[in-house]
Design an enzyme around this catalytic site. Structure first.
Site, mmCIF file in Angstrom:
data_model
loop_
_atom_site.group_PDB
_atom_site.id
_atom_site.type_symbol
_atom_site.label_atom_id
_atom_site.label_comp_id
_atom_site.label_asym_id
_atom_site.label_seq_id
_atom_site.Cartn_x
_atom_site.Cartn_y
_atom_site.Cartn_z
ATOM 1 N N ILE A 202 1.007 -1.112 -0.147
ATOM 2 C CA ILE A 202 -0.220 -0.013 -0.286
ATOM 3 C C ILE A 202 0.624 1.066 0.133
ATOM 4 C CG2 ILE A 202 -2.110 1.150 1.301
ATOM 5 C CD1 ILE A 202 -2.720 -1.306 3.182
ATOM 6 N N LYS B 49 4.377 0.419 13.456
ATOM 7 C CA LYS B 49 4.086 0.586 12.164
ATOM 8 C C LYS B 49 3.015 2.206 13.149
ATOM 9 C CE LYS B 49 3.681 -3.602 9.456
ATOM 10 N NZ LYS B 49 2.722 -4.801 9.784
HETATM 11 N N1 HSE Z 1 3.335 -9.468 10.638
HETATM 12 C C1 HSE Z 1 3.057 -8.828 9.615
HETATM 13 C C2 HSE Z 1 1.213 -8.771 9.168
HETATM 14 C C3 HSE Z 1 3.079 -8.336 8.018
HETATM 15 O O1 HSE Z 1 0.985 -9.818 9.643
HETATM 16 O O2 HSE Z 1 0.643 -8.074 8.898
HETATM 17 C C4 HSE Z 1 4.635 -7.807 8.264
HETATM 18 O O3 HSE Z 1 3.952 -6.580 8.344
#
Ligand code: HSE
Length: 437
Positions: free
Chosen positions: A137, A206
């Site tokens: 994205i 994030k």
């Molecule tokens: N483990 C992450 C998820 C993906 O399940 O979105 C990588 O950031």
């Protein structure tokens, strides 16, 4: 035929993303060169185990275990190892040698972002990381460039596909948590050790990256409030749907004013939340990700798609590669990461939001009034109450679902403590924040 200047590209990591980036770069090299205005010559892929099975084939002559030599001979280094070390050291080596760096590594950015951005600024190099949040994205570039003239008020993100898959299964199939997790593991969404996903660590990294970028302020990882989804039960998800909501693990980054001190700042938090069924985020199913951005002038925007996956994430990495190559062609120093606003980062206790509280109570006269008094004693205003009654073994019991108006975290916490201690409450079944209203 146009002759392009060649840029030497080194890839660190030959896992699912690294091997796909290498393969796509070799396959579409001519087209990417035309877009970038420079040839993108893959000079090597540094791997730990040259014999490992890979998602995409990398020519044997490009594979090396000598990452450091590869870095020193490159104009652009693509770091796809993940984790903190040796990725951090390699990124610093690459920047210090004057190379631009592209990384998909949320852990190293969330933990060492300021150090890495400073190193890039010192040498006039660029650090790109579109793939670090939301996989395929486009969200980093929209926040950094497209919305650079606007003021982001809030971000609500579904930024972890594993937890979205688990909660979606609990909602649509009626799975319990363990069944849904087992299925997520079987399909390869969850790792053998799923802690980083289900406890919200991945989403918190994030959130730190998104909040720092959106608010032009460093938001350290340890300032992100984090709750995972392990205590979410099937009954909560079922009750939420009946009440018009779906449970999602959200990363929430927002500007806010602390009501007690008047301090204006920002906050970032990750926790399960109730999202109204008519909110666009409620329609994000399976392992998909979406980031809903509320900006002052632009209004509401949503960015949606695959949040993980080798080839999908490779798309974001290759976009960064073309951008990095264009900058080499244009020349000039890299653009520094913007932290000019430097706003105070406020704790979760400064947040106000709405809550849904589910209580099991004895069904007797005066119970509702006693509970209403507890809420008002703590300054929390009730918006709606619904009650269902069933016959218990000794006495009829009732389940009360109470939705509050916006209230401070601290006021809500003291209300819940008082409810748990009240003789009319058998148990506090669940407390969930309501977001996206
Ligand atoms: N483990 C992450 C998820 C993906 O399940 O979105 C990588 O950031």
């Amino acid at each position: 035929m146009i002759e392009y200047r060649n840029l030497r590209v080194a890839i660190l990591g030959g896992g699912s993303v690294g091997s796909q980036v290498a393969s796509l770069l070799l396959e579409h090299g001519a087209e990417l060169a035309a877009r970038a205005g420079a040839g993108l010559e893959l000079v090597g892929v540094a791997v730990r185990d040259p014999k490992a099975t890979r998602d995409a084939v990398i020519p044997a002559e490009l594979i090396t275990t000598d990452a450091e030599s590869l870095i020193l001979g490159a104009d652009i280094v693509v770091e796809l190892i993940g984790g903190i070390e040796p990725a951090r050291t390699y990124i610093l080596q690459a920047l210090h040698s004057g190379a631009d760096v592209i990384t998909a590594n949320k852990a190293v950015l969330a933990n060492h972002g300021p150090e890495l951005f400073e190193a890039a600024e010192q040498v006039g190099a660029q650090l790109y990381y579109e793939a670090a949040v939301g996989g395929a994205i486009p969200i980093i570039r929209p926040l950094r460039d497209s919305l650079a003239g606007d003021r982001v008020k809030r971000i609500l993100g579904i930024v972890n596909g594993t937890t979205n898959y688990i909660l979606d299964r609990m909602d649509t199939w009626g799975d319990d948590f363990d069944e849904a997790l087992a299925e997520a593991t079987r399909l390869g969404y969850a790792e053998a050790d799923p802690t980083a996903d289900i406890e919200g660590f991945d989403a918190a990294q994030k959130a730190s990256i998104l909040a720092s970028l959106a608010f032009h302020t460093t938001v350290p990882l340890d300032a992100v409030h984090r709750e995972g989804i392990t205590s979410v039960i099937r009954e909560q998800v079922h009750a939420a749907r009946k009440a018009g909501y779906v449970v999602k693990l959200l990363a929430i980054c927002e500007r806010l004013t602390d009501a007690a001190t008047g301090v204006e700042g920002v906050s970032a938090r990750v926790h399960p939340a109730l999202v109204p069924l008519d909110h666009p985020l409620a329609a994000v199913h399976g392992a998909n990700n979406a980031v809903f951005v509320e900006a002052e002038a632009a209004g509401s925007l949503m960015f949606y798609g695959a949040g993980a996956g080798g080839i999908q994430t490779a798309s974001a990495v290759l976009g960064d590669l073309v951008s990095a190559a264009r900058r080499h062609v244009a020349g000039g120093p890299g653009v520094a990461e913007s932290t000019h606003a430097n706003l105070p980062v406020l704790p979760i206790s400064s947040v106000t939001t709405r809550y849904q509280i589910t209580l099991s109570v004895v069904d007797e006269p005066g119970v509702l009034a006693a509970i209403a008094t507890l809420f008002s004693d703590h300054g929390v205003s009730v918006e709606a109450v619904s009650q269902s009654v069933r016959d218990g073994a000794d006495a009829p019991t009732a389940t009360l679902v109470i939705v509050t108006h916006e209230a401070a975290e601290s006021a809500l916490a003291s209300t819940v403590t008082a409810l748990a201690a009240s003789p009319v409450v058998s148990s506090v079944v669940s407390v969930l924040r309501v977001e996206g209203l």
